[in-house]
Design a protein around this motif. Sequence first.
Motif, mmCIF file in Angstrom:
data_model
loop_
_atom_site.group_PDB
_atom_site.id
_atom_site.type_symbol
_atom_site.label_atom_id
_atom_site.label_comp_id
_atom_site.label_asym_id
_atom_site.label_seq_id
_atom_site.Cartn_x
_atom_site.Cartn_y
_atom_site.Cartn_z
ATOM 1 N N THR A 153 0.804 -1.240 -0.121
ATOM 2 C CA THR A 153 0.048 0.150 -0.074
ATOM 3 C C THR A 153 0.700 1.396 -0.141
ATOM 4 O OG1 THR A 153 -0.101 0.023 2.390
ATOM 5 C CG2 THR A 153 -2.026 -1.119 1.140
ATOM 6 N N LEU A 154 2.154 1.022 0.173
ATOM 7 C CA LEU A 154 3.000 2.310 0.043
ATOM 8 C C LEU A 154 3.743 2.300 -1.470
ATOM 9 C CD1 LEU A 154 4.200 4.748 1.484
ATOM 10 C CD2 LEU A 154 5.861 3.388 2.540
ATOM 11 N N VAL A 155 3.625 3.086 -2.006
ATOM 12 C CA VAL A 155 4.188 3.098 -3.347
ATOM 13 C C VAL A 155 5.005 4.037 -3.727
ATOM 14 C CG1 VAL A 155 3.334 3.537 -5.899
ATOM 15 C CG2 VAL A 155 1.646 2.560 -4.265
ATOM 16 N N GLN A 156 6.200 3.764 -4.055
ATOM 17 C CA GLN A 156 7.061 4.884 -4.468
ATOM 18 C C GLN A 156 7.112 5.262 -5.832
ATOM 19 O OE1 GLN A 156 9.162 5.643 -1.986
ATOM 20 N NE2 GLN A 156 8.075 4.384 -0.777
ATOM 21 N N GLY A 157 7.504 6.561 -6.128
ATOM 22 C CA GLY A 157 7.380 7.192 -7.441
ATOM 23 C C GLY A 157 8.716 7.915 -7.906
ATOM 24 N N ILE A 158 8.519 8.658 -8.715
ATOM 25 C CA ILE A 158 9.613 9.503 -9.500
ATOM 26 C C ILE A 158 9.710 10.601 -8.431
ATOM 27 C CG2 ILE A 158 9.607 8.380 -11.671
ATOM 28 C CD1 ILE A 158 8.234 11.132 -12.431
ATOM 29 N N LYS A 159 11.018 11.335 -8.646
ATOM 30 C CA LYS A 159 11.262 12.518 -7.839
ATOM 31 C C LYS A 159 10.978 12.585 -6.594
ATOM 32 C CE LYS A 159 9.597 15.118 -12.106
ATOM 33 N NZ LYS A 159 9.026 16.425 -12.436
ATOM 34 N N GLY A 160 11.174 11.226 -5.800
ATOM 35 C CA GLY A 160 11.261 11.302 -4.376
ATOM 36 C C GLY A 160 9.897 11.341 -3.602
ATOM 37 N N PHE A 161 8.691 11.130 -4.459
ATOM 38 C CA PHE A 161 7.380 11.043 -4.185
ATOM 39 C C PHE A 161 7.042 9.625 -3.595
ATOM 40 C CE2 PHE A 161 5.850 15.354 -4.585
ATOM 41 C CZ PHE A 161 6.499 15.968 -5.434
ATOM 42 N N SER B 256 -10.500 5.649 2.597
ATOM 43 C CA SER B 256 -10.488 6.008 1.057
ATOM 44 C C SER B 256 -9.575 7.058 0.635
ATOM 45 C CB SER B 256 -11.943 6.265 0.659
ATOM 46 O OG SER B 256 -12.797 5.193 0.972
ATOM 47 N N SER B 257 -8.221 6.868 1.117
ATOM 48 C CA SER B 257 -7.556 7.986 0.625
ATOM 49 C C SER B 257 -6.249 7.514 0.057
ATOM 50 C CB SER B 257 -7.119 8.607 2.108
ATOM 51 O OG SER B 257 -6.133 7.720 2.752
ATOM 52 N N PHE B 258 -5.666 8.435 -0.740
ATOM 53 C CA PHE B 258 -4.123 8.069 -1.446
ATOM 54 C C PHE B 258 -3.507 9.405 -1.412
ATOM 55 C CE2 PHE B 258 -1.633 5.232 -3.987
ATOM 56 C CZ PHE B 258 -1.486 5.833 -5.120
ATOM 57 N N ASN B 259 -3.023 9.744 -0.288
ATOM 58 C CA ASN B 259 -2.157 10.915 -0.039
ATOM 59 C C ASN B 259 -0.689 10.695 -0.811
ATOM 60 O OD1 ASN B 259 -4.548 11.772 1.139
ATOM 61 N ND2 ASN B 259 -3.737 11.611 3.075
ATOM 62 N N LEU B 260 -0.321 11.849 -1.064
ATOM 63 C CA LEU B 260 1.123 11.936 -1.853
ATOM 64 C C LEU B 260 1.966 12.722 -0.952
ATOM 65 C CD1 LEU B 260 2.430 11.558 -4.495
ATOM 66 C CD2 LEU B 260 2.005 14.136 -4.908
ATOM 67 N N ARG B 261 3.248 12.276 -0.595
ATOM 68 C CA ARG B 261 4.087 12.799 0.232
ATOM 69 C C ARG B 261 5.356 12.837 -0.183
ATOM 70 N NH1 ARG B 261 1.849 8.661 4.341
ATOM 71 N NH2 ARG B 261 3.450 7.442 3.937
ATOM 72 N N LYS B 262 5.949 13.932 0.274
ATOM 73 C CA LYS B 262 7.629 14.109 -0.257
ATOM 74 C C LYS B 262 8.234 14.284 1.112
ATOM 75 C CE LYS B 262 10.943 15.494 -3.397
ATOM 76 N NZ LYS B 262 11.065 16.435 -5.068
ATOM 77 N N PRO B 263 9.462 14.008 1.639
ATOM 78 C CA PRO B 263 9.874 14.411 2.746
ATOM 79 C C PRO B 263 10.566 15.783 2.804
ATOM 80 C CG PRO B 263 11.488 12.451 1.774
ATOM 81 C CD PRO B 263 9.961 12.685 0.899
ATOM 82 N N SER B 264 11.204 16.336 1.502
ATOM 83 C CA SER B 264 11.701 17.586 1.485
ATOM 84 C C SER B 264 11.645 18.067 0.154
ATOM 85 C CB SER B 264 13.289 17.266 1.742
ATOM 86 O OG SER B 264 13.937 18.455 1.611
ATOM 87 N N VAL B 265 10.699 19.161 -0.184
ATOM 88 C CA VAL B 265 10.584 19.667 -1.431
ATOM 89 C C VAL B 265 11.704 20.523 -1.770
ATOM 90 C CG1 VAL B 265 7.972 19.481 -1.027
ATOM 91 C CG2 VAL B 265 9.178 21.663 -0.389
ATOM 92 N N HIS B 266 11.585 20.428 -3.190
ATOM 93 C CA HIS B 266 12.562 21.448 -3.975
ATOM 94 C C HIS B 266 11.982 22.412 -4.814
ATOM 95 C CE1 HIS B 266 15.512 22.223 -7.213
ATOM 96 N NE2 HIS B 266 16.256 22.076 -6.329
ATOM 97 N N TRP B 267 12.394 23.643 -5.127
ATOM 98 C CA TRP B 267 11.652 24.619 -5.765
ATOM 99 C C TRP B 267 11.167 24.214 -7.275
ATOM 100 C CZ3 TRP B 267 13.128 25.726 -10.712
ATOM 101 C CH2 TRP B 267 14.570 25.235 -11.033
ATOM 102 N N SER B 268 11.830 23.144 -7.660
ATOM 103 C CA SER B 268 11.286 22.471 -8.899
ATOM 104 C C SER B 268 9.959 21.541 -8.780
ATOM 105 C CB SER B 268 12.496 21.804 -9.657
ATOM 106 O OG SER B 268 12.853 20.712 -8.862
#
Lengths: 116, 115
Positions: free
Chosen positions: B55-63, B72-84
């Motif tokens: 249930t924990l899915v890894q994606g591109i760009k560190g997401f 009924s949720s699928f929240n997107l997370r990133k530990p440290s965001v970049h300006w891009s």
Amino acid sequence: ETGVTQTPRHLVMGMTNKKSLKCEQHLGHNAMYWYKQSAKKPLELMFVYSLEERVENNSVPSRFSPECPNSSHLFLHLHTLQPEDSALYLCASSQRQTPGSTDTQYFGPGTRLTVL
Amino acid sequence: AQSVTQPDIHITVSEGASLELRCNYSYGATPYLFWYVQSPGQGLQLLLKYFSGDTLVQGIKGFEAEFKRSQSSFNLRKPSVHWSDAAEYFCAVGASNFGNEKLTFGTGTRLTIIP
């Protein structure tokens, strides 16, 4: 060229003009889609082609006419459009795996259409 | 019919801070879930997807995103965001039942990054 390409990127047309949007996918996929993206609204699916046959027509006005001559190319022919048709038109493609399952769709950059 | 809600229209975070974008879906069976990102003037780029399994899915760009059936949720997370990472983010749900292969998208969350 890789992925999904769309031409033109920008188009301005009058309400009496006829123009066409072109989409080409270089991914070897067998399904293609047209979406409309308007400000403040979710993406609206317009048409789906699977193996060059139209399988979805989402109550789109007849002034939009799609054409899929082969699995790599998709066109959207436009005529007598209205100002409210101004939007970003996105093309996508996918590889249909099994009937009824959702495939991953890959999108082109879109055509920004302005109707005057 | 399936539906997707992204409750946050606009989120602002500082560069280097953590990020969570919310997505709630409505669908009667097991959903297929996607997150896409759209930079200004560009099309949608796939970040990650959930079909089944972990249930924990890894994606591109560190997401990453976590599927929580009970919420009924699928929240997107990133530990440290970049300006891009400044862009618009769309959650989408697809059906798994026969005869319904449509993707339904949320209205999007616009992410602004401040220095």
